[in-house]
Design a protein around this motif. Structure first.
Motif, PDB file in Angstrom:
ATOM      1  N   ASP A   1       3.184 -29.474  26.636  1.00 10.35           N
ATOM      2  CA  ASP A   1       3.976 -28.310  26.233  1.00 10.35           C
ATOM      3  C   ASP A   1       3.909 -27.177  27.255  1.00 10.35           C
ATOM      4  OD1 ASP A   1       1.365 -27.674  25.806  1.00 10.35           O
ATOM      5  OD2 ASP A   1       1.628 -26.898  23.776  1.00 10.35           O
ATOM      6  N   ALA A   2       3.169 -27.379  28.348  1.00  8.95           N
ATOM      7  CA  ALA A   2       3.184 -26.434  29.469  1.00  8.95           C
ATOM      8  C   ALA A   2       4.077 -27.046  30.546  1.00  8.95           C
ATOM      9  CB  ALA A   2       1.759 -26.169  29.960  1.00  8.95           C
ATOM     10  N   TYR A   3       3.476 -27.565  31.622  1.00  6.78           N
ATOM     11  CA  TYR A   3       4.263 -28.179  32.690  1.00  6.78           C
ATOM     12  C   TYR A   3       4.050 -29.685  32.801  1.00  6.78           C
ATOM     13  CZ  TYR A   3       5.311 -23.475  34.242  1.00  6.78           C
ATOM     14  OH  TYR A   3       5.766 -22.178  34.298  1.00  6.78           O
ATOM     15  N   GLY A   4       3.238 -30.251  31.896  1.00  5.74           N
ATOM     16  CA  GLY A   4       2.907 -31.665  32.005  1.00  5.74           C
ATOM     17  C   GLY A   4       4.112 -32.576  32.006  1.00  5.74           C
ATOM     18  N   GLU A   5       4.996 -32.399  31.042  1.00  5.62           N
ATOM     19  CA  GLU A   5       6.167 -33.271  30.959  1.00  5.62           C
ATOM     20  C   GLU A   5       7.066 -33.112  32.175  1.00  5.62           C
ATOM     21  OE1 GLU A   5       9.878 -34.168  27.887  1.00  5.62           O
ATOM     22  OE2 GLU A   5       8.209 -32.882  27.269  1.00  5.62           O
ATOM     23  N   GLN A   6       7.205 -31.890  32.644  1.00  3.25           N
ATOM     24  CA  GLN A   6       8.035 -31.635  33.832  1.00  3.25           C
ATOM     25  C   GLN A   6       7.436 -32.311  35.064  1.00  3.25           C
ATOM     26  OE1 GLN A   6       8.577 -27.458  34.527  1.00  3.25           O
ATOM     27  NE2 GLN A   6       9.941 -27.762  36.274  1.00  3.25           N
ATOM     28  N   ILE A   7       6.126 -32.248  35.187  1.00  4.47           N
ATOM     29  CA  ILE A   7       5.446 -32.873  36.323  1.00  4.47           C
ATOM     30  C   ILE A   7       5.643 -34.383  36.306  1.00  4.47           C
ATOM     31  CG2 ILE A   7       3.156 -33.407  37.269  1.00  4.47           C
ATOM     32  CD1 ILE A   7       2.353 -30.512  36.344  1.00  4.47           C
ATOM     33  N   LEU A   8       5.468 -35.001  35.141  1.00  5.20           N
ATOM     34  CA  LEU A   8       5.626 -36.454  35.039  1.00  5.20           C
ATOM     35  C   LEU A   8       7.070 -36.885  35.305  1.00  5.20           C
ATOM     36  CD1 LEU A   8       3.406 -37.239  31.917  1.00  5.20           C
ATOM     37  CD2 LEU A   8       2.830 -37.546  34.327  1.00  5.20           C
ATOM     38  N   THR A   9       8.020 -36.033  34.976  1.00  2.00           N
ATOM     39  CA  THR A   9       9.428 -36.355  35.189  1.00  2.00           C
ATOM     40  C   THR A   9       9.806 -36.331  36.661  1.00  2.00           C
ATOM     41  OG1 THR A   9      10.047 -35.470  33.019  1.00  2.00           O
ATOM     42  CG2 THR A   9      11.805 -35.642  34.671  1.00  2.00           C
ATOM     43  N   HIS A  10       9.258 -35.385  37.405  1.00  3.21           N
ATOM     44  CA  HIS A  10       9.741 -35.144  38.763  1.00  3.21           C
ATOM     45  C   HIS A  10       8.813 -35.632  39.873  1.00  3.21           C
ATOM     46  CE1 HIS A  10      13.136 -32.869  37.316  1.00  3.21           C
ATOM     47  NE2 HIS A  10      12.356 -32.097  36.590  1.00  3.21           N
ATOM     48  N   THR A  11       7.671 -36.203  39.531  1.00  3.09           N
ATOM     49  CA  THR A  11       6.738 -36.642  40.574  1.00  3.09           C
ATOM     50  C   THR A  11       6.392 -38.120  40.394  1.00  3.09           C
ATOM     51  OG1 THR A  11       4.661 -36.217  39.377  1.00  3.09           O
ATOM     52  CG2 THR A  11       5.710 -34.336  40.506  1.00  3.09           C
ATOM     53  N   GLU A  12       5.615 -38.647  41.334  1.00  7.56           N
ATOM     54  CA  GLU A  12       5.119 -40.020  41.255  1.00  7.56           C
ATOM     55  C   GLU A  12       3.789 -40.092  40.512  1.00  7.56           C
ATOM     56  OE1 GLU A  12       6.617 -42.820  42.173  1.00  7.56           O
ATOM     57  OE2 GLU A  12       8.385 -41.617  42.652  1.00  7.56           O
ATOM     58  N   ILE A  13       3.420 -39.048  39.802  1.00 10.42           N
ATOM     59  CA  ILE A  13       2.225 -39.057  38.955  1.00 10.42           C
ATOM     60  C   ILE A  13       2.588 -39.773  37.652  1.00 10.42           C
ATOM     61  CG2 ILE A  13       0.559 -37.627  37.701  1.00 10.42           C
ATOM     62  CD1 ILE A  13       1.157 -35.423  39.822  1.00 10.42           C
ATOM     63  N   ASP A  14       1.828 -40.825  37.314  1.00 10.43           N
ATOM     64  CA  ASP A  14       2.140 -41.631  36.130  1.00 10.43           C
ATOM     65  C   ASP A  14       1.527 -41.073  34.847  1.00 10.43           C
ATOM     66  OD1 ASP A  14       3.578 -43.822  37.492  1.00 10.43           O
ATOM     67  OD2 ASP A  14       1.630 -44.161  38.440  1.00 10.43           O
ATOM     68  N   ARG A  15       0.349 -40.485  34.991  1.00 12.03           N
ATOM     69  CA  ARG A  15      -0.338 -39.955  33.804  1.00 12.03           C
ATOM     70  C   ARG A  15      -1.104 -38.698  34.180  1.00 12.03           C
ATOM     71  NH1 ARG A  15      -1.982 -45.668  32.606  1.00 12.03           N
ATOM     72  NH2 ARG A  15      -3.957 -45.249  33.676  1.00 12.03           N
ATOM     73  N   ILE A  16      -1.245 -37.808  33.194  1.00 14.79           N
ATOM     74  CA  ILE A  16      -2.122 -36.647  33.343  1.00 14.79           C
ATOM     75  C   ILE A  16      -3.237 -36.792  32.326  1.00 14.79           C
ATOM     76  CG2 ILE A  16      -2.335 -34.144  33.161  1.00 14.79           C
ATOM     77  CD1 ILE A  16       0.590 -33.923  33.988  1.00 14.79           C
ATOM     78  N   GLU A  17      -4.474 -36.861  32.822  1.00 11.91           N
ATOM     79  CA  GLU A  17      -5.633 -36.983  31.951  1.00 11.91           C
ATOM     80  C   GLU A  17      -6.252 -35.606  31.764  1.00 11.91           C
ATOM     81  OE1 GLU A  17      -7.219 -39.574  30.332  1.00 11.91           O
ATOM     82  OE2 GLU A  17      -5.394 -40.724  30.750  1.00 11.91           O
ATOM     83  N   LEU A  18      -6.161 -35.076  30.538  1.00 12.52           N
ATOM     84  CA  LEU A  18      -6.738 -33.769  30.222  1.00 12.52           C
ATOM     85  C   LEU A  18      -8.161 -33.957  29.737  1.00 12.52           C
ATOM     86  CD1 LEU A  18      -3.717 -32.097  28.388  1.00 12.52           C
ATOM     87  CD2 LEU A  18      -4.511 -31.657  30.717  1.00 12.52           C
ATOM     88  N   LEU A  19      -9.119 -33.421  30.487  1.00 17.29           N
ATOM     89  CA  LEU A  19     -10.530 -33.586  30.171  1.00 17.29           C
ATOM     90  C   LEU A  19     -11.096 -32.255  29.702  1.00 17.29           C
ATOM     91  CD1 LEU A  19     -11.512 -35.591  33.391  1.00 17.29           C
ATOM     92  CD2 LEU A  19     -10.692 -36.503  31.206  1.00 17.29           C
ATOM     93  N   PHE A  20     -11.279 -32.128  28.426  1.00 18.78           N
ATOM     94  CA  PHE A  20     -11.896 -30.909  27.904  1.00 18.78           C
ATOM     95  C   PHE A  20     -12.521 -31.205  26.563  1.00 18.78           C
ATOM     96  CE2 PHE A  20      -7.564 -30.951  26.427  1.00 18.78           C
ATOM     97  CZ  PHE A  20      -7.623 -30.483  25.120  1.00 18.78           C
ATOM     98  N   GLU A  21     -13.364 -30.303  26.126  1.00 17.13           N
ATOM     99  CA  GLU A  21     -14.141 -30.493  24.897  1.00 17.13           C
ATOM    100  C   GLU A  21     -14.249 -29.142  24.210  1.00 17.13           C
ATOM    101  OE1 GLU A  21     -18.727 -31.696  23.636  1.00 17.13           O
ATOM    102  OE2 GLU A  21     -18.001 -32.069  25.656  1.00 17.13           O
ATOM    103  N   SER A  22     -14.113 -29.136  22.915  1.00 12.52           N
ATOM    104  CA  SER A  22     -14.217 -27.882  22.176  1.00 12.52           C
ATOM    105  C   SER A  22     -15.616 -27.317  22.258  1.00 12.52           C
ATOM    106  CB  SER A  22     -13.855 -28.112  20.705  1.00 12.52           C
ATOM    107  OG  SER A  22     -14.115 -26.958  19.944  1.00 12.52           O
ATOM    108  N   ARG A  23     -15.739 -26.006  22.343  1.00 11.16           N
ATOM    109  CA  ARG A  23     -17.054 -25.364  22.328  1.00 11.16           C
ATOM    110  C   ARG A  23     -17.643 -25.301  20.922  1.00 11.16           C
ATOM    111  NH1 ARG A  23     -17.864 -21.651  26.953  1.00 11.16           N
ATOM    112  NH2 ARG A  23     -16.021 -21.700  28.264  1.00 11.16           N
ATOM    113  N   SER A  24     -16.793 -25.431  19.907  1.00 12.72           N
ATOM    114  CA  SER A  24     -17.284 -25.322  18.539  1.00 12.72           C
ATOM    115  C   SER A  24     -18.122 -26.536  18.180  1.00 12.72           C
ATOM    116  CB  SER A  24     -16.121 -25.177  17.572  1.00 12.72           C
ATOM    117  OG  SER A  24     -15.268 -26.306  17.650  1.00 12.72           O
ATOM    118  N   ARG A  25     -19.111 -26.329  17.341  1.00 12.88           N
ATOM    119  CA  ARG A  25     -19.999 -27.422  16.964  1.00 12.88           C
ATOM    120  C   ARG A  25     -19.401 -28.188  15.797  1.00 12.88           C
ATOM    121  NH1 ARG A  25     -23.515 -23.368  18.718  1.00 12.88           N
ATOM    122  NH2 ARG A  25     -25.097 -24.127  20.183  1.00 12.88           N
TER     123      ARG A  25
END
Length: 227
Positions: free
Chosen positions: A203-227
């Motif tokens: 919902d930011a630029y991910g879909e646009q990036i995948l549409t216009h580049t040779e990048i096949d996937r974007i792996e988002l690596l994050f973890e919530s700080r909440s326990r």
């Protein structure tokens, strides 16, 4: 098919410094089999620029915790004490929370004096730990050099991704061009691994990036700080 994984700077910082909240996800991703890892020399410059700042915050976090430990506890640590100490570490305010939470595993019955001594030793050794992780990671990395700017061509990425570029996200735009270049030159599945959902989520630029580049996937690596 091999996965050609281009690492954003945040993934490398998270791997080397256990920078929260992405550290465990970064280590899991980098350690997985079947990936060829890529990064550029820009990452090394970021590492050197950020190193002292991150280490100072983490040392201060450990030493601040030590002061609270000496003030509020004495004798040996009970199971309740250890639970309180772990849950009392502020994941938003203490940059060393990951080290501290992991440290208290199995510390029931330890003396406060010994725990304080070990934690102060940990604070002194943070730089060495980061350098060891850096060397471990760099043994697996291919240093990628991009020779094309992908501008002025029939298919101009500077135009296609003008929104990302216009937001003064120079580093993010460079990362996209570098990962795209890996996709152009290599035969595997190209992934851009990042811990930056602000720019790279769908919902930011991910879909646009995948549409216009040779990048096949974007792996988002994050973890919530909440326990």
């Amino acid at each position: 098919m091999t996965v050609d994984a281009f690492l954003d700077k945040g993934v490398i910082l998270g791997y080397c410094f256990l920078v929260d909240p992405a550290a465990k996800e970064c280590r899991r991703y980098v350690s997985a089999e079947g990936k060829q890892l890529y990064a550029t020399e820009h990452v090394e410059r970021v590492f050197q620029r950020k190193r002292d700042e991150i280490l100072e915050r983490q040392r201060n976090g450990v030493l601040s915790h030590c002061r609270e430990l000496r003030t509020d506890y004495s004798g040996t640590l009970s199971e309740e004490d250890v639970s309180e100490l772990r849950s009392g570490v502020d994941r938003y305010e203490n940059d060393a929370w990951r080290y501290l939470e992991d440290y208290y595993e199995g510390k029931v019955g330890e003396s406060v004096t010994d725990v304080d001594r070990e934690l102060r030793g940990l604070a002194r050794g943070l730089e060495k730990l980061a350098e060891e992780r850096r060397e471990e990671l760099y043994e697996r990395l291919i240093d990628w050099i991009r020779f094309r700017d992908y501008s002025g061509d029939e298919y101009d990425l500077h135009d296609e991704l003008s929104g990302l570029k216009a937001e003064d996200r120079t580093d993010d735009f460079r990362v996209v061009l570098d990962a795209h270049d890996v996709g152009v030159e290599c035969d595997g599945v190209t992934e851009l691994a990042t811990n930056n959902p602000t720019e790279f989520a769908d919902d930011a630029y991910g879909e646009q990036i995948l549409t216009h580049t040779e990048i096949d996937r974007i792996e988002l690596l994050f973890e919530s700080r909440s326990r």
